[in-house]
Write a protein that holds these residues in place. Structure first.
Motif, mmCIF file in Angstrom:
data_model
loop_
_atom_site.group_PDB
_atom_site.id
_atom_site.type_symbol
_atom_site.label_atom_id
_atom_site.label_comp_id
_atom_site.label_asym_id
_atom_site.label_seq_id
_atom_site.Cartn_x
_atom_site.Cartn_y
_atom_site.Cartn_z
ATOM 1 N N GLU A 51 0.365 9.849 -5.059
ATOM 2 C CA GLU A 51 1.073 11.101 -4.823
ATOM 3 C C GLU A 51 2.111 11.410 -5.901
ATOM 4 O O GLU A 51 2.862 12.379 -5.764
ATOM 5 N N GLU A 72 0.814 -1.204 0.000
ATOM 6 C CA GLU A 72 0.000 0.000 0.000
ATOM 7 C C GLU A 72 0.855 1.265 0.000
ATOM 8 O O GLU A 72 0.482 2.276 -0.596
ATOM 9 N N GLN A 73 2.005 1.227 0.637
ATOM 10 C CA GLN A 73 2.868 2.398 0.667
ATOM 11 C C GLN A 73 3.448 2.688 -0.716
ATOM 12 O O GLN A 73 3.643 3.845 -1.092
ATOM 13 N N GLN A 78 0.783 4.415 -2.544
ATOM 14 C CA GLN A 78 0.656 5.786 -2.047
ATOM 15 C C GLN A 78 1.714 6.697 -2.661
ATOM 16 O O GLN A 78 1.408 7.813 -3.114
ATOM 17 N N LYS A 96 -8.703 7.771 0.985
ATOM 18 C CA LYS A 96 -7.635 7.006 0.330
ATOM 19 C C LYS A 96 -7.399 7.440 -1.109
ATOM 20 O O LYS A 96 -6.262 7.403 -1.593
#
Length: 360
Positions: free
Chosen positions: A150, A141-142, A145, A212
């Protein structure tokens, strides 16, 4: 928001990651003339994502993949994307999950597995579809992200279905029947929906779209579509699709096409009260909530009540006895009630009058 405002917000909180990203976005140019636009479709199961991705795939300027990060397999419209030769895959589920950043870099090239031939020679945009569970199940998940949500170079198309009960019912139907695209659901299929389970789904569903899927520069790199807009073919083709093509930097004069495999699986005009076995229980639990299905039902009921309670037109007075028309009145009576127990109404310990009475 202007660059001056973003600079001001950054100086007030220089350690804020979101404000730093928003400030840097002003110094970043989208891409070079020969570089493809990167994008991702962020959605949820049973919200019309197959229909939207099929439209994107059939656009001649877009290289569209499907669920590339599905835990089961690498799903794509282009089989040669992951295999150099038959039974000789360049990427497998294991290598993808072990090296997700490298796999993403390969996806953005828009090439076949041989790394020489482009999937679409004149492609100007490349993207794929993603659900929340794709990254959480493998603990990446990171990576999602940092390198998708991002990443200032990756544009986001967020597809959401407003009717949350319809999403949940469709998920249950698909899980029971195994039908996800090409065939309609059996008419005799009925479901039992536990209210607590539906409430957990609502919390997760709303948190995903509100938090999210929220980009630091949402107003500049995010395009929102609803399922309700998607199924309105005329309005979508005339008003939504041209804006979407401009957002991706591709031609907007191309006729809109849909995959034949994407069919509406629920019956037209279907009432969910006839599909859910415990509908009365579910309605009792959510009748005063902000769930769209029950909001609409509440509005219909309130309109019926207004018609019943409205005065007859013409006379401007109440109907007399003996008239065939009936006039219903609704009264409300507010009664002040003290809910404190008697002990709490006892005199205060420092009340002088009550203290004198005790000594007399």
């Amino acid at each position: 928001m202007t660059g001056v405002a973003d600079l001001y917000l950054y100086l007030k909180k220089p350690y804020s990651k979101d404000r730093r990203k928003r400030l840097l976005a002003h110094f970043y140019h989208n891409h070079h003339a020969d570089e493809q636009t990167r994008f991702v479709v962020l959605s949820w199961k049973r919200t019309g994502s197959n229909l939207l991705c099929g439209m994107l795939h059939l656009h001649p300027d877009i290289t569209m993949h499907n669920e590339l990060f599905n835990p089961i397999d690498i799903f794509t419209y282009h089989p040669s994307f992951k295999c150099v030769e038959k039974n000789k895959p360049l990427w497998t589920v294991m290598t993808r999950d072990l090296f997700p950043v490298d796999f993403l870099h390969f996806v953005w090239t828009g090439m076949h597995a041989d790394m020489v031939t482009p999937i679409k020679p004149n492609s100007k945009a490349v993207g794929f579809k993603s659900f929340p569970g794709h990254w959480m199940d493998v603990r990446n998940e990171q990576i999602w992200q940092d390198h998708v949500l991002e990443d200032l170079r990756v544009k986001k198309i967020i597809l959401r279905r407003e009717d949350e009960l319809a999403v949940f019912v469709s998920m249950k139907r698909a899980d029971q029947t195994g039908l996800y695209m090409t065939r309609s659901y059996p008419e005799e299929l009925k479901l039992h929906i536990p209210p607590a389970e539906f409430q957990r789904f609502i919390n997760n569903y709303r948190n995903t779209f509100r938090n999210k899927y929220r980009s630091p520069i949402e107003k500049r790199d995010t395009f929102h579509i609803t399922y309700e807009q998607l199924i309105d073919e005329i309005d979508f083709e005339d008003n939504i699709a041209p804006k979407l093509w401009d957002f991706l930097g591709v031609r907007n004069d191309v006729p809109l096409r849909r995959l034949k495999e994407t069919v509406k699986q629920a019956n037209n005009g279907e009432d969910l009260s006839g599909v859910i076995l415990n509908y009365d229980e579910l309605e009792f639990c959510f009748r005063h909530s902000d769930v769209l299905h029950f909001q609409k039902r509440r509005d219909v009921d309130s309109n019926k009540e207004r018609k019943e309670l409205s005065l007859p037109t013409g006379s401007g007075s109440l109907p007399e006895k003996g008239d065939d028309q009936t006039y219903l009145e609704s009264w409300s009576l507010l009664v002040p009630i003290c809910s404190r127990p008697k002990m709490s109404q006892a005199p205060k310990p420092h009340d002088v009058a009550s203290t004198k009475e005790q000594f007399n």
